[in-house]
Design an enzyme around this catalytic site. Sequence first.
Site, PDB file in Angstrom:
ATOM      1  N   ASP A 149       9.229   2.369   1.477  1.00 49.67           N
ATOM      2  CA  ASP A 149       8.084   3.141   1.966  1.00 49.67           C
ATOM      3  C   ASP A 149       7.961   2.857   3.466  1.00 49.67           C
ATOM      4  O   ASP A 149       7.459   1.815   3.876  1.00 49.67           O
ATOM      5  CB  ASP A 149       6.815   2.717   1.204  1.00 49.67           C
ATOM      6  CG  ASP A 149       5.570   3.464   1.688  1.00 49.67           C
ATOM      7  OD1 ASP A 149       5.603   4.039   2.804  1.00 49.67           O
ATOM      8  OD2 ASP A 149       4.561   3.453   0.956  1.00 49.67           O
TER       9      ASP A 149
ATOM     10  N   LYS B 241       2.692   9.716   8.222  1.00 50.62           N
ATOM     11  CA  LYS B 241       1.977   9.238   9.418  1.00 50.62           C
ATOM     12  C   LYS B 241       2.538   9.837  10.724  1.00 50.62           C
ATOM     13  O   LYS B 241       2.203  10.950  11.058  1.00 50.62           O
ATOM     14  CB  LYS B 241       1.930   7.714   9.432  1.00 50.62           C
ATOM     15  CG  LYS B 241       0.971   7.169   8.354  1.00 50.62           C
ATOM     16  CD  LYS B 241       0.272   5.884   8.723  1.00 50.62           C
ATOM     17  CE  LYS B 241      -0.912   5.624   7.795  1.00 50.62           C
ATOM     18  NZ  LYS B 241      -0.548   4.964   6.535  1.00 50.62           N
TER      19      LYS B 241
ATOM     20  N   PHE C  26       0.848  -1.188   0.000  1.00 52.07           N
ATOM     21  CA  PHE C  26       0.000   0.000   0.000  1.00 52.07           C
ATOM     22  C   PHE C  26       0.883   1.237   0.000  1.00 52.07           C
ATOM     23  O   PHE C  26       1.767   1.373   0.841  1.00 52.07           O
ATOM     24  CB  PHE C  26      -0.924   0.032   1.229  1.00 52.07           C
ATOM     25  CG  PHE C  26      -1.859   1.208   1.208  1.00 52.07           C
ATOM     26  CD1 PHE C  26      -3.017   1.172   0.444  1.00 52.07           C
ATOM     27  CD2 PHE C  26      -1.561   2.375   1.907  1.00 52.07           C
ATOM     28  CE1 PHE C  26      -3.874   2.272   0.384  1.00 52.07           C
ATOM     29  CE2 PHE C  26      -2.410   3.477   1.856  1.00 52.07           C
ATOM     30  CZ  PHE C  26      -3.567   3.419   1.094  1.00 52.07           C
TER      31      PHE C  26
HETATM   32  C1  LIG Z   1      -0.785   5.301   5.061  1.00 53.78           C
HETATM   33  C2  LIG Z   1       0.260   4.875   4.082  1.00 53.78           C
HETATM   34  C3  LIG Z   1       0.504   5.613   2.901  1.00 53.78           C
HETATM   35  C4  LIG Z   1      -0.341   6.788   2.496  1.00 53.78           C
HETATM   36  O1  LIG Z   1      -0.188   7.865   3.356  1.00 53.78           O
HETATM   37  P1  LIG Z   1      -1.180   9.139   3.228  1.00 53.78           P
HETATM   38  O2  LIG Z   1      -0.629  10.110   4.217  1.00 53.78           O
HETATM   39  O3  LIG Z   1      -2.556   8.658   3.547  1.00 53.78           O
HETATM   40  O4  LIG Z   1      -1.078   9.619   1.826  1.00 53.78           O
HETATM   41  C5  LIG Z   1       1.536   5.206   2.088  1.00 53.78           C
HETATM   42  N1  LIG Z   1       2.294   4.139   2.398  1.00 53.78           N
HETATM   43  C6  LIG Z   1       2.096   3.412   3.508  1.00 53.78           C
HETATM   44  C7  LIG Z   1       2.984   2.260   3.811  1.00 53.78           C
HETATM   45  C8  LIG Z   1       1.061   3.753   4.391  1.00 53.78           C
HETATM   46  O5  LIG Z   1       0.830   3.008   5.476  1.00 53.78           O
END
Ligand SMILES: *Cc1c(COP(=O)(O)O)cnc(C)c1O
Length: 398
Positions: A224, A253, A139
């Site tokens: 990520d 986050k 994700f």
């Molecule tokens: C939550 C999340 C995102 C997206 O972050 P947003 O601030 O909602 O755009 C991207 N990568 C990972 C691994 C996430 O958990």
Amino acid sequence: MNTEVTESDTIGDLFARYVVPNYTRFPVAIARGNGSQVWDTEGNRYLDLFPGWGCNLLGHCPPAVVDAVGQQVQELIHVPNTWQTRLQGRWAQMLSERSFGGQAFFCNSGAEANEAAIKLARLHTPKDRYKIISFKGGFHGRTLGATAATAQVKYHEGLGPLMAGFRYAPFGDLEATTRLVDDETAAILVEPVQGEGGIHLPPDGFLAGLRQLADDYGLLLIFDEVQTGCGRTGKWFAYEHFDVVPDIMTLAKSLCGGIAGGAMLTTAEIAPSLRPGMHAATFGGNPIAAAAGIATLEMIENENLLSRAAALSAIFRERLEQLAAECELVRELRILGLMIGLQIEADGEQVVDRCMKENLLVNCTQGNVIRLLPAMTLTDAEAHEGCDILAGVIKQLV
Ligand SMILES: *Cc1c(COP(=O)(O)O)cnc(C)c1O
């Protein structure tokens, strides 16, 4: 007939009429939070083991962040990135010193950080290289580039045609990943631990194998760490658990203790490829986010919260392993620091609803994985209280 209109009903009415219905929301309005406790508008108190969807790693309204933001709003709220601020420079330095010594680009969210990483990967590698390998169950966010990077078809439905160039490999399968590399591949994008996909840890050697693959073929390795970063796993960044250093890392986050903020970190050699004019974020690295980001790092250090996260993790591991031993419905516990996934053989949404009735907030992802992303500031008593309630709810499903 009861015609009394409660505060909650009124808020519900506002949402029904005026807010785009793109989220499934609980019929509860949160009014106030402190640490791992939140209160709704009716005055009910909840124990929150999923504070801020992973953003509130320091709990609700952490005092250090509240103070820093309170002071900063009186001095300077926003200046464009055509100027320097001491805060943004200092924040970048602090992140650099705690990671792999590179440079930072600031933005406002995880998806934005990944967009920057995708652009940088294409700009830095030769012109004919544009493909990025990402992983099934991953994700990366909801902008169209990040959506294309996210290898879950449920998030693609109806949005096509998606941005070209992404290739999806099974998470953990190094051979399959290698087979996807060709002359047009620019980068590999991976969460060191998959979060939304259900808290999946990489098999031994997988991330090191990706590092080797990237080095062999001249690819950039992008981690990520939007969910795993900034102390969530008990170390500053999850890559430290696996002794593998990426070329590019994305954060958001919990980066600013609950204030919106994102960052992409990369090495000083790669960074200049994101040359002036090629990328920007108007609010990126603004004084409020920077003050909050600095206060977040300082609070984690001053209060020894990295080791606290590891100690809390041990409590959750022990309690939930015990539950797994006692209850047949629990298929697997997957845990790294304060990323906790409990896969059950039952409908997870039902568990979330029943926990909420017992004033405990948890999350369910992928239908049957109960996900906890507790705060580092949780007390032992709160950890045990949460585990008691969760265990009771899951046992009652039998
Ligand atoms: C939550 C999340 C995102 C997206 O972050 P947003 O601030 O909602 O755009 C991207 N990568 C990972 C691994 C996430 O958990």
